[in-house]
Design an enzyme around this catalytic site. Structure first.
Site, mmCIF file in Angstrom:
data_model
loop_
_atom_site.group_PDB
_atom_site.id
_atom_site.type_symbol
_atom_site.label_atom_id
_atom_site.label_comp_id
_atom_site.label_asym_id
_atom_site.label_seq_id
_atom_site.Cartn_x
_atom_site.Cartn_y
_atom_site.Cartn_z
ATOM 1 N N CYS A 1 45.394 43.572 38.046
ATOM 2 C CA CYS A 1 44.148 42.599 37.479
ATOM 3 C C CYS A 1 44.336 42.322 36.087
ATOM 4 C CB CYS A 1 42.652 43.313 37.672
ATOM 5 S SG CYS A 1 41.402 42.268 37.656
ATOM 6 N N HIS B 1 43.406 44.234 43.448
ATOM 7 C CA HIS B 1 43.580 45.749 43.195
ATOM 8 C C HIS B 1 43.956 46.465 44.603
ATOM 9 C CE1 HIS B 1 40.890 46.141 39.533
ATOM 10 N NE2 HIS B 1 40.639 44.761 40.092
ATOM 11 N N GLU C 1 44.903 49.421 44.814
ATOM 12 C CA GLU C 1 44.761 50.852 45.034
ATOM 13 C C GLU C 1 43.462 51.195 45.880
ATOM 14 O OE1 GLU C 1 42.231 49.421 41.262
ATOM 15 O OE2 GLU C 1 44.252 49.003 42.323
#
Length: 606
Positions: free
Chosen positions: A400, A530, A532
């Site tokens: 990001c 993102h 994750e």
């Protein structure tokens, strides 16, 4: 529907989220469909406007919900897809009730906490509990509800009262209360103290909820005498006092619970239709995963350059995703949090020690990750980290804001656009290489970003062989979760790519840059999304796996073998292999048999 309410006592942060997730994990191992709800008593509508120092990171769901980080625990442990309504806040409840009052739904009655707020809470829980969260669309059978904060907090009183009523609404055989409490063990005496647990259980019972299960959190295991004492004073049988002491990894918590008879307890207490012998494949995978974590011997050092490093929970999902990837590759993760501002040159004038220590740590790392964030503070430090990784050929993953930092640094130092910047940092910059998205910035701060799961399409330009596309299994497109309101200015894309900065992934419109890679670099990758948020203990995120493998010098071998690990014993110890691990589109662990066959083939070829 069966409900398990998880409450906490003595202190917050005692581990209710992991314990609630572990309840779901052991039930799923028995073939039971599980869903979860997290209740946060704060008045905010959602977690989107929080500083990470308040409650840790903001976790983003597929539908764009910005929620508490505990929902990340639920998704990772249970491998489910939750919705924004799985996070209940006081603000959401009051907003719902006030909207009804404005429409006249209460027919002129006085709107009160009891019954209107408590009824709204119960109706919300019942509605959300019946929504499917599994990929197969199956309806949940058990709903685990975690009540945030501690018993006795004034903010949580309406929720406690709602569940006091709720236990009679759904009948006793469908409702179970588990109370998580701290059992401190002062070093001065070494004796486990039960008074805090007694006080919190007394408070809970005084509010109308009697715990069926007392989960004792402690530094070390507690003996049977302590359990008997808690049982005697807290009105629960001794076998329903469970100790969860500090373990080598959180992956051991479901295994420890299963070993203490939690499945048998839930079968009897909630009258679940589980016929023993029950399925064990899932819990066996968790056991093997925990064993593998304990056997890791080789270290990989990753530096996280961020803005909120004083609280590790600010990057909870990033840390978990790094752990998943490191475990999968057979390495013990050593992560160092570096305050981005400490890398900035002007810091040398004010605090030389922090400046030199930060750079020393960065230089000692095997790989670097620059995660997301907002605002000006620390941005120059992130640019310094990106520049160092680019010049020194050090593996880098930007996420990001990390992608935007990589773009700005490249603009200044390679394209020589000296004043290039983001309009977030400098609205008057003559070279706005990162610009805002007007349609996602409507003036308000909450819920106005580009949020949730979106599609990213891989580009085929000049036959460039993208590392990230290979890690994703050479798919044409992927879906990942987003949380941003700034993007790369497409007017500069041609200049970037002519100089070697490749944008290998775009959104469906083709106008928004999603993935960049630097040519002639071991691993210089950044994503606007993102990754994750979709990482799982048994299915690590491909960008994170690429960072770990590049950091230990094994990425090229891994890619050349079609995203499979090398058969050489020096690369991967057979003790780390889980032959039951399921395949996924990005990569898979090879079984012991495949390792043996591949090794023999390699020997015969040589």
């Amino acid at each position: 529907m069966k409900y398990i309410l998880v409450t906490g006592g003595v202190i917050s942060g005692v581990g209710k989220g992991v314990i609630a997730s572990s309840f779901g994990t052991i039930l799923k191992s028995c073939g039971i469909e599980v869903t979860s709800i997290k209740i946060d008593p704060y008045i905010n509508i959602d977690a989107g406007t929080f500083s990470p120092y308040e409650h840790g990171e903001v976790y983003v769901l597929d539908d764009g919900g910005e929620v508490d980080l505990d929902l990340g625990n639920y998704e990772r442990f249970l491998d489910v897809t939750l919705h924004k309504d799985n996070n209940i806040t006081t603000g959401k409840i009051y907003q719902t009730v006030i909207n009804k009052e404005r429409r006249g739904d209460f027919l002129g009655k006085t709107v009160q906490v009891i019954p209107h707020i408590t009824d709204a809470i119960q109706e919300w829980v019942e509605r959300v509990a019946n929504q499917s969260v599994s990929s197969n669309g199956a309806k949940p059978e058990v709903c685990i509800v975690e009540l945030g904060g501690t018993i006795g907090d004034i903010e949580g009183m309406p929720f406690v009262e709602a569940f006091r009523q709720f236990q009679f609404r759904v009948k006793r055989e469908n409702f179970c209360c588990a109370h998580v409490s701290l059992v401190p063990q002062p070093r001065s005496t070494g004796e486990a103290k039960t008074k805090p647990t007694q006080a919190s259980v007394r408070e809970l019972r005084g509010l109308g909820l009697s715990p069926d299960l007392v989960v004792c959190r402690s530094e070390n295991p507690i003996n049977q005498d302590v359990k008997d004492k808690i049982s005697n004073f807290c009105h629960v049988p001794p076998e329903q006092v469970v100790c969860i002491h500090d373990l080598s990894s959180i992956y051991r918590v479901p295994v420890l619970m299963e070993g203490q008879g939690m499945v048998e307890f839930f079968i009897e207490r909630l009258q679940l239709s589980i016929h023993l012998p029950r399925p064990r494949k899932l819990i066996n995978k968790w056991r093997e995963l925990a064993d593998r974590v304990d056997l890791l011997r080789r270290d990989v050092n990753i530096s996280l350059v961020g803005k909120y490093t004083k609280l590790e929970d600010s990057y909870a999902s990033v840390t978990k995703a790094l752990q998943h990837a490191a475990i999968d590759a057979g390495y013990n993760l050593k992560i160092k949090y570096i305050e981005a501002a400490d890398l900035e040159k002007q810091t040398n004038e004010t605090n030389a020690v922090q400046y030199h220590e930060a750079w020393q740590q960065l230089c000692k790392s095997d790989g670097v990750i620059v995660p997301g964030g907002f605002g000006k503070r620390g941005m120059e430090g992130k640019l310094e980290a990106c520049a160092w990784c680019r010049k020194m050929k050090k593996p880098l993953l930007g996420i990001c804001l990390g992608l935007q930092a990589a773009v700005i640094e490249f603009s200044r130092n390679v394209l020589h656009l000296d004043e290039a910047n983001s309009t977030e940092i400098d609205p008057a910059t003559p070279h706005p290489v990162v610009i805002d998205m007007p349609e996602h910035n409507q003036g308000n701060m909450g819920g106005t970003m580009r949020l949730g799961k979106r599609k990213t399409i891989f580009c085929n330009k000049d036959s460039y062989n993208s590392k990230l596309r290979q890690l994703y299994g050479n798919q044409d497109s992927i879906e990942e979760r987003h949380r941003h309101r700034y993007e790369v200015n497409k007017e500069y894309i041609e200049r970037f790519e002519e100089s070697g900065l490749r944008f290998v992934g775009v959104d469906e419109s083709g106008d928004r840059m999603e993935i960049l890679e630097l040519e002639d670099h071991p691993y210089y990758v950044a994503t606007q999304y993102h990754p994750e948020y979709l990482s799982r203990p048994l299915k690590p995120s491909p960008p994170f796996l690429g960072l770990i493998l590049a950091s230990v010098g094994r990425l090229q071998t891994y890619l050349s073998r079609g995203c499979r690990y090398s058969p050489r014993e020096s690369d991967y110890d057979s003790d780390y292999i889980d032959s039951d691990m399921e395949s996924n589109t990005s990569h898979r662990l090879t079984s012991k048999l495949e390792l043996f066959v591949d090794k023999k083939e390699a020997e015969s070829t040589s």
